[in-house]
Design a protein around this motif. Sequence first.
Motif, mmCIF file in Angstrom:
data_model
loop_
_atom_site.group_PDB
_atom_site.id
_atom_site.type_symbol
_atom_site.label_atom_id
_atom_site.label_comp_id
_atom_site.label_asym_id
_atom_site.label_seq_id
_atom_site.Cartn_x
_atom_site.Cartn_y
_atom_site.Cartn_z
ATOM 1 N N UNK A 121 0.824 -1.213 0.000
ATOM 2 C CA UNK A 121 0.000 0.000 0.000
ATOM 3 C C UNK A 121 0.855 1.258 0.000
ATOM 4 N N UNK A 122 1.862 1.293 0.851
ATOM 5 C CA UNK A 122 2.731 2.473 0.883
ATOM 6 C C UNK A 122 3.529 2.592 -0.407
ATOM 7 N N UNK A 123 3.904 1.454 -0.978
ATOM 8 C CA UNK A 123 4.622 1.484 -2.246
ATOM 9 C C UNK A 123 3.797 2.107 -3.353
ATOM 10 N N UNK A 124 2.502 1.839 -3.370
ATOM 11 C CA UNK A 124 1.636 2.419 -4.387
ATOM 12 C C UNK A 124 1.492 3.937 -4.217
ATOM 13 N N UNK A 125 1.807 4.435 -3.039
ATOM 14 C CA UNK A 125 1.786 5.888 -2.820
ATOM 15 C C UNK A 125 3.085 6.551 -3.248
ATOM 16 N N UNK A 126 4.053 5.753 -3.665
ATOM 17 C CA UNK A 126 5.334 6.304 -4.088
ATOM 18 C C UNK A 126 6.342 6.456 -2.977
ATOM 19 N N UNK A 127 6.054 5.858 -1.804
ATOM 20 C CA UNK A 127 6.967 5.987 -0.674
ATOM 21 C C UNK A 127 8.229 5.160 -0.901
ATOM 22 N N UNK A 128 9.316 5.618 -0.309
ATOM 23 C CA UNK A 128 10.539 4.832 -0.183
ATOM 24 C C UNK A 128 10.560 4.268 1.229
ATOM 25 N N UNK A 129 10.559 2.941 1.353
ATOM 26 C CA UNK A 129 10.519 2.313 2.665
ATOM 27 C C UNK A 129 11.906 1.825 3.055
ATOM 28 N N UNK A 130 12.284 2.155 4.279
ATOM 29 C CA UNK A 130 13.590 1.801 4.812
ATOM 30 C C UNK A 130 13.384 0.970 6.077
ATOM 31 N N UNK A 131 14.028 -0.177 6.128
ATOM 32 C CA UNK A 131 13.912 -1.041 7.298
ATOM 33 C C UNK A 131 14.817 -0.562 8.421
ATOM 34 N N UNK A 132 14.314 -0.679 9.642
ATOM 35 C CA UNK A 132 15.073 -0.392 10.852
ATOM 36 C C UNK A 132 15.399 -1.718 11.529
ATOM 37 N N UNK A 133 16.587 -1.804 12.100
ATOM 38 C CA UNK A 133 16.996 -3.033 12.784
ATOM 39 C C UNK A 133 15.943 -3.440 13.808
ATOM 40 N N UNK A 134 15.617 -4.727 13.809
ATOM 41 C CA UNK A 134 14.574 -5.254 14.685
ATOM 42 C C UNK A 134 15.081 -6.519 15.356
ATOM 43 N N UNK A 135 14.935 -6.605 16.688
ATOM 44 C CA UNK A 135 15.337 -7.802 17.412
ATOM 45 C C UNK A 135 14.116 -8.433 18.068
#
Length: 397
Positions: free
Chosen positions: A135-149
């Motif tokens: 959904x966010x991709x269809x809005x043109x967003x650039x998604x960046x992952x944050x380290x997750x434990x």
Amino acid sequence: MSRPAEEFISRRMASHRPAPLRKYGPWLRGPNIISFAGGLPDPEFFDHRGLREAYDHVLDTDPGRALQYANGEGEPDLREQAARMLTEEGYATEPADLMITTGSQQGISLIGTVLIDPGDVILVESPTYMSAVRAFGLSGATMISVETDLDGIVPDDLQAKINQYQPKLVYLIPTFQNPTGITIPAERRDAIAEVISRNDILLVEDDPYSELRFFGESLPPLASDPRLEGRAILLSTLSKVLAPGVRIGWLRAPAALKPLFVSAKQAADMHTSAIDQMAAAYYADQYMHDQHRLDPVRAAYRERCECMGSWIDKLFPEGTRRTYPDGGMFIWVGLPDGYDTDQLLGPAIESGVTFLPGSSFYADNPVRSNFRLSFCTHGTEKIEEGVKRLAAAIESL
């Protein structure tokens, strides 16, 4: 000569990733397939009698209103019930704070419409909910992952990514996260709220699973932290605790943003089904005040989660890792290095079992040895058989 129809597709859709099970659709409807793929509540627990009563009541008492166009903001009675539920969860809420959505998935799409310009950065967990990525991709967003434990998103890396990318918002599922089942503990929530509060960024909290807790003490939404007043958007839904087919969710947004969300919703679908809203409001008023209403569901899901986990531990290869959820619907499994769960999916289906590969759940840098299993749809006998089939498919690789 006319161009073929596919040449008219927008750039947004051209880069859209289809669901990984789509190409296997013809093989997934057979009676011998055990599916751990979808996050589908067990229909055994749908209160069809109570829902029939709710819809009958609505049609008997106010059919004209139930079958008519409605307000895009949502039915007042339903917003009152949703506000009550959020307040009981520790997030003081008034009906005016809320807008009803057609499931919380629509809320994610509306956030993309209202807040995201092409190129805006959204920070997400690694991994995260795959339909939010779409959904966010269809809005043109650039998604960046944050380290997750195993305690959720790591505050120091969250701050580092904020410094590096200047994101517009961070999207989190703090309670029984999809796909991992992880819950962010209170101390980590406090640290995350501190990071968000001192930076120019919004929190979007997705909370579809919190009522499905079967171990431990409940935690209030992260969005309820006073430091995030006016900086948080909360999404929730009845899909996991009533019935997904009713398609009822809600969005709690800062007052300055709410009219924009209502306008965007009216452009998308005018309003959520009035009859469904009114029936859900009646049902909530009559039945959802009982804090023990979901006890049978929680007990069954706990038993199924423990069953699935124990068979994974017995049968999967040495070095396999998994999560230990306190609620929700999912176990996240990591096979030893060298396995590719995209390649595992075909042999698994041939063995009569399905799952979702881990690559579906990453905004970037997917870990292909991971995958998601849903434990909530089947009883323990089918879970045992399904895990055995899956173990055989893994061994065949």
